[in-house]
Design an enzyme around this catalytic site. Structure first.
Site, PDB file in Angstrom:
ATOM      1  CB  THR A 176     -11.323 -12.305  -9.205  1.00  0.00           C
ATOM      2  OG1 THR A 176     -11.166 -10.908  -9.889  1.00  0.00           O
ATOM      3  CG2 THR A 176     -10.938 -12.087  -8.014  1.00  0.00           C
ATOM      4  NE  ARG A 192      -8.663  -2.073  -7.533  1.00  0.00           N
ATOM      5  CZ  ARG A 192      -9.551  -2.812  -8.281  1.00  0.00           C
ATOM      6  NH1 ARG A 192      -9.286  -4.156  -8.008  1.00  0.00           N
ATOM      7  NH2 ARG A 192     -10.471  -2.642  -8.759  1.00  0.00           N
TER       8      ARG A 192
HETATM    9  N1  GLU Z   1     -11.819  -6.099 -10.702  1.00  0.00           N
HETATM   10  C1  GLU Z   1     -12.842  -6.610  -9.936  1.00  0.00           C
HETATM   11  C2  GLU Z   1     -12.600  -6.075  -8.396  1.00  0.00           C
HETATM   12  O1  GLU Z   1     -11.460  -5.382  -8.178  1.00  0.00           O
HETATM   13  C3  GLU Z   1     -12.572  -8.174  -9.652  1.00  0.00           C
HETATM   14  C4  GLU Z   1     -12.930  -8.629 -10.923  1.00  0.00           C
HETATM   15  C5  GLU Z   1     -13.622 -10.126 -10.812  1.00  0.00           C
HETATM   16  O2  GLU Z   1     -13.823 -10.712  -9.882  1.00  0.00           O
HETATM   17  O3  GLU Z   1     -13.916 -10.540 -11.816  1.00  0.00           O
HETATM   18  O4  GLU Z   1     -13.568  -5.906  -7.825  1.00  0.00           O
END
Ligand code: GLU
EC number: 2.3.2.2
Length: 613
Positions: A419, A116
């Protein structure tokens, strides 16, 4: 089973599946006949010798190529991820982070890597508050398109750690096919063009981003070849010098500089605020190896990602809540009602208790205990949706038959919808389920000049307003809470399913819904992936895809569920998630399943493919 018998049994399975899988066949290219052609893709594949599924046919092909040349699942996963950095640069890449879940056939054990992004050491607790107003900056596009939202990237360190721990290839070899792909280019599809256009205003505000992704001032045309020579050279440099070129070498200085002084296009009205990332932050970045989350559901072992992601605890808790409900015995509307209510309850607990465990005391064990699940399950009225938001429970180790919730302030989710997820398995039975991201589609919008990749805006996953009681408040060197839910399910200790999805906080409900579709609602894996989705994240209404609303609104309204169309102003499609999944068939076969339609359709393939041929 002999290979011949296996082939026969899998072919029968394939015939059964033939009718179910739309979206197979070659991808569409609208350019003239002499124009380059994208590779063929199939949403479902059955075969043996290993498998890969992702959202993109080039990336899946890269992974399959690695497996065919004798690489293992980890090599293939890293190679596929690096290729996604080329073809899905707005969703993933070395400027971002992610979570890697790995089943080792040799050890019969599941391991994880938390890669992360992390807050810089100098990030103030009120970084998202506009001093001029005392309230949070406008989320989109101001905060999202800023250096303030850029966290220390963890993706490259994840690849390096995974390969060193379990891979057979050195990093250089694992990312070489992706470097070649970046160099020769890929055929632009509708999704790439529309994602670029959705971001046109903010991409044009930043000089290196406009130069790379808006050549001639427009998004690349569908059917044209998009080359990223800069990224090819960056991958080559990393291949030669290792990850230290990124975390300590020339790239580190360049990343810190571009975050501190984002190169704005003259005349742009976007603030593109400077951020806090330094070379010292990059030099000290480390991935974390930690135990997976684990719960039992219907005799299966479901493994997920522990905090800093909320994926494993929230999917796991929801499954525990559903256990006493015995979904497989319920009518479709009753099963969907319970799925929605269990999601809301587990989201209440996610909001109240989950953050980076280095900074907050996360009751992971209790959130995943059967006692807590049963206590929460009792809150579900079999025929009536609870008023939302529901209160969180008390995961304190002492459980009543039916305890009411406790009072805690809710902090709204501000996660993006970008993502990407991939799954890979090899002939030795190792399995990878890996979700990676740069957060928003297009991340921070800041491209590292001359390097061909975008930096993340992952820190917007922190809550904007500082509150000492909020587990997801901003703190220096902390990881923002994620929803990424890479999952591996074992049956009698052997791999049975692997899956995950993009979609911000809808990742959790997408993984949960796909699991219950497959395990309880009598669907095959491709049907479970394709089925219309709805997401209840402890809000007054349930966001849903149009097909879900058409099919179930009349059935769910009597319970009190209010369905509203998914999607937001930023995305053209009212879609939820984009699953990539594997099922391990008796006799050593693989069923790989990608999306038949969402995000333009994904790509599933096996090493020795029986269907489709
Ligand atoms: N930032 C999101 C997360 O870590 C994921 C972003 C997304 O799936 O668009 O859960």
């Amino acid at each position: 089973m002999t290979p011949k018998k296996l082939a026969a049994s899998l072919t029968v399975g394939a015939l059964v599946l033939t009718g179910l899988t739309a979206g197979g066949g070659p991808a569409q290219a609208t350019a003239e006949s002499h124009a380059p052609k994208p590779p063929a893709k199939n949403a479902t594949a059955i075969g043996f010798g290993g498998a890969v599924a992702s959202v993109d046919p080039e990336a899946t092909n890269v992974g399959i190529g690695v497996l065919r040349r004798g690489g293992n699942a980890v090599d293939a996963a890293v190679a596929t991820a690096a290729a996604l950095g080329v073809t899905e640069p707005y969703s993933a890449g070395i400027g971002g982070g992610g979570y890697f879940v790995y089943y080792s056939a040799k050890h019969g054990k599941v391991y994880t890597i938390d890669g992360r992004e992390t807050a810089p050491a100098a990030m103030p607790a009120d970084a998202f508050i506009n001093p001029a107003t005392g309230t949070p900056y406008t989320f989109f596009p101001d905060l999202v398109t800023s250096g303030v939202s850029v966290g220390v990237p963890g993706t490259l360190a994840t690849w390096d750690s995974a390969l060193k721990s379990w891979g057979s290839l050195p990093l250089k070899k694992a990312i070489k096919p992706a470097a070649e792909l970046a160099d020769r280019g890929f055929v632009v599809d509708e999704t790439f063009r529309s994602q670029t256009l959705d971001n046109k205003a903010r991409f044009s505000a930043i000089v290196p981003t406009a130069k790379l992704f808006l050549p001639g001032g427009d998004a690349p045309k569908v059917g044209s070849l998009f080359k990223n020579k800069e990224l090819a050279r960056t991958y080559d440099l990393i291949g030669q010098q290792g990850p230290s070129a990124f975390y300590r070498g020339p790239l580190a200085g360049e990343m810190a500089k571009v975050v501190k002084t984002p190169p704005k296009t003259p005349g742009t009205t976007l603030p593109v605020m400077p951020g806090h990332l330094t070379t010292a932050d990059l030099a000290k970045y480390k991935v974390l190896k930690q135990d997976p989350t684990k719960i039992k559901y219907d005799g299966l072992d479901v493994y997920g990602m522990a905090p800093s992601s909320s994926g494993g605890t929230t999917v796991g808790e929801a499954l525990n809540i559903l256990t006493p409900k015995k979904l497989s015995k319920l009518s479709t509307p009753d099963a969907l009602h319970n799925y929605l209510e269990a999601s809301a309850l587990s989201f209440a607990d996610r909001g109240a208790y989950v953050g980076d465990p280095k900074f907050v005391d996360v009751p992971t064990k209790q959130l995943l205990s059967k006692g807590f699940g049963a206590e929460r399950s009792c809150q579900i009225d079999p025929k009536k949706a609870a008023a939302k938001p529901v209160k969180p429970g008390a995961p304190d180790g002492s459980y009543d038959a039916c305890a009411p919730g406790v009072n805690k302030t809710e902090h709204p989710d501000t996660e993006g919808l970008s993502t990407t997820h991939l799954v890979a398995s090899d002939r030795w039975g190792n399995v990878v389920s890996y979700t990676l991201t740069i957060e928003q589609t297009g991340g921070s919008g800041i491209t590292v000049p001359g390097r061909g990749f975008l930096l993340n805006n992952e820190l917007t996953d922190f809550s904007a307003v500082p509150d000492p009681a909020d587990p997801n408040r901003i703190e220096p060197n902390k990881r923002p809470r994620s929803s990424m839910s890479p999952t591996i399910v074992l049956k009698h200790g052997k791999p049975f399913l692997a899956l995950g999805s993009p979609g911000g906080s809808t990742i959790i409900t997408t993984v949960l819904q796909t699991l219950t579709n497959r395990l309880d609602r009598g669907m095959t894996l491709p049907e479970a992936v394709a089925a219309p989705r709805a997401s209840q994240r402890n809000t007054a209404s349930v966001t849903a895809e149009p097909a879900f609303i058409d099919a179930y609104e009349d059935q769910l309204t009597p319970y009190g569920h209010k369905l509203v169309l998914a999607g937001d102003a930023l995305t053209s499609a009212a879609e939820i998630g984009a699953v990539a999944a594997l099922e391990f068939l008796p006799g050593g076969g693989y069923l790989a399943a990608a999306e038949p339609k969402r995000r333009g359709g994904g790509s599933a393939a096996t090493v020795h493919q029986l269907w489709p041929r």
